[in-house]
Design an enzyme around this catalytic site. Sequence first.
Site, PDB file in Angstrom:
ATOM      1  CG  ASN A  41      -4.362  -7.486  -2.395  1.00  0.00           C
ATOM      2  OD1 ASN A  41      -4.954  -7.950  -1.431  1.00  0.00           O
ATOM      3  ND2 ASN A  41      -3.110  -7.084  -2.336  1.00  0.00           N
ATOM      4  CB  ILE A  42      -6.012 -12.334  -6.382  1.00  0.00           C
ATOM      5  CG1 ILE A  42      -7.288 -12.419  -5.538  1.00  0.00           C
ATOM      6  CG2 ILE A  42      -5.453 -13.733  -6.664  1.00  0.00           C
ATOM      7  CD1 ILE A  42      -8.458 -13.112  -6.244  1.00  0.00           C
ATOM      8  CD  GLU A  43       0.489  -8.992  -4.214  1.00  0.00           C
ATOM      9  OE1 GLU A  43       1.447  -9.706  -3.845  1.00  0.00           O
ATOM     10  OE2 GLU A  43       0.365  -7.779  -3.906  1.00  0.00           O
ATOM     11  CB  CYS A  52      -7.104  -3.859  -7.424  1.00  0.00           C
ATOM     12  SG  CYS A  52      -5.645  -3.065  -8.087  1.00  0.00           S
ATOM     13  CD  GLU A  54      -9.584  -1.118  -4.959  1.00  0.00           C
ATOM     14  OE1 GLU A  54      -8.964  -2.199  -5.051  1.00  0.00           O
ATOM     15  OE2 GLU A  54      -9.019  -0.039  -4.802  1.00  0.00           O
ATOM     16  CB  CYS A  85      -4.931   1.723  -8.863  1.00  0.00           C
ATOM     17  SG  CYS A  85      -5.823   0.434  -9.750  1.00  0.00           S
ATOM     18  CB  CYS A  88      -9.803   0.145  -9.069  1.00  0.00           C
ATOM     19  SG  CYS A  88      -8.983  -1.457  -8.880  1.00  0.00           S
TER      20      CYS A  88
HETATM   21  N1  THU Z   1      -4.034  -2.877  -4.819  1.00  0.00           N
HETATM   22  C1  THU Z   1      -5.385  -3.035  -4.656  1.00  0.00           C
HETATM   23  O1  THU Z   1      -5.861  -4.108  -4.279  1.00  0.00           O
HETATM   24  N2  THU Z   1      -6.178  -1.976  -4.923  1.00  0.00           N
HETATM   25  C2  THU Z   1      -5.744  -0.769  -5.406  1.00  0.00           C
HETATM   26  O2  THU Z   1      -6.542   0.093  -5.750  1.00  0.00           O
HETATM   27  C3  THU Z   1      -4.305  -0.513  -5.534  1.00  0.00           C
HETATM   28  C4  THU Z   1      -3.407  -1.650  -5.257  1.00  0.00           C
HETATM   29  C5  THU Z   1      -3.156  -4.028  -4.539  1.00  0.00           C
HETATM   30  C6  THU Z   1      -2.498  -4.611  -5.760  1.00  0.00           C
HETATM   31  C7  THU Z   1      -1.277  -5.271  -5.159  1.00  0.00           C
HETATM   32  O3  THU Z   1      -1.619  -6.586  -4.777  1.00  0.00           O
HETATM   33  C8  THU Z   1      -0.968  -4.447  -3.926  1.00  0.00           C
HETATM   34  O4  THU Z   1      -2.107  -3.633  -3.688  1.00  0.00           O
HETATM   35  C9  THU Z   1       0.246  -3.581  -4.055  1.00  0.00           C
HETATM   36  O5  THU Z   1       0.212  -2.824  -5.200  1.00  0.00           O
END
Ligand code: THU
Length: 125
Positions: A41-43, A52, A54, A85, A88
């Site tokens: 994940n890259i925020e 996300c 995935e 989610c 994804c």
């Molecule tokens: N996140 C994912 O990387 N994959 C998912 O399927 C659901 C959520 C990440 C996004 C965010 O950086 C963190 O989880 C919290 O929501």
Amino acid sequence: MYNTLKAKAKEAIKHSYSPYSHYRVSAAIETENGNIYTGTNIENSSYSMTICAERVAIFKAISDGSKKIVKILIYSNNETLPYPCGACLQVMSEFCEKDTIIIVSNDKCDETYSLNKLLPKQFKL
Ligand code: THU
């Protein structure tokens, strides 16, 4: 292949960029020709720009010329299992078969699903 995917995901999670949620996620995917791609994940400070793990892994694979994804492992070093989610799952449905295996895992356990189980009704044009 499970062991390799899990090892690669555990390595990749070190690169998770998650300063806002502090929830680290990684994914390791196997493509039709046996290649493995990882993602984290890259925020972003503009929260909705976050992506996300995935989708990062899938987009890396497709942009590298892969046509199909045959297995996906999603990993978190958290207590809660990182179920993919809806966004994804929709992206997975573009590049996977209904019976593609999706393994959701952390350091305590793994659960194995088919894409069809997690997304029974898929939007397709
Ligand atoms: N996140 C994912 O990387 N994959 C998912 O399927 C659901 C959520 C990440 C996004 C965010 O950086 C963190 O989880 C919290 O929501």
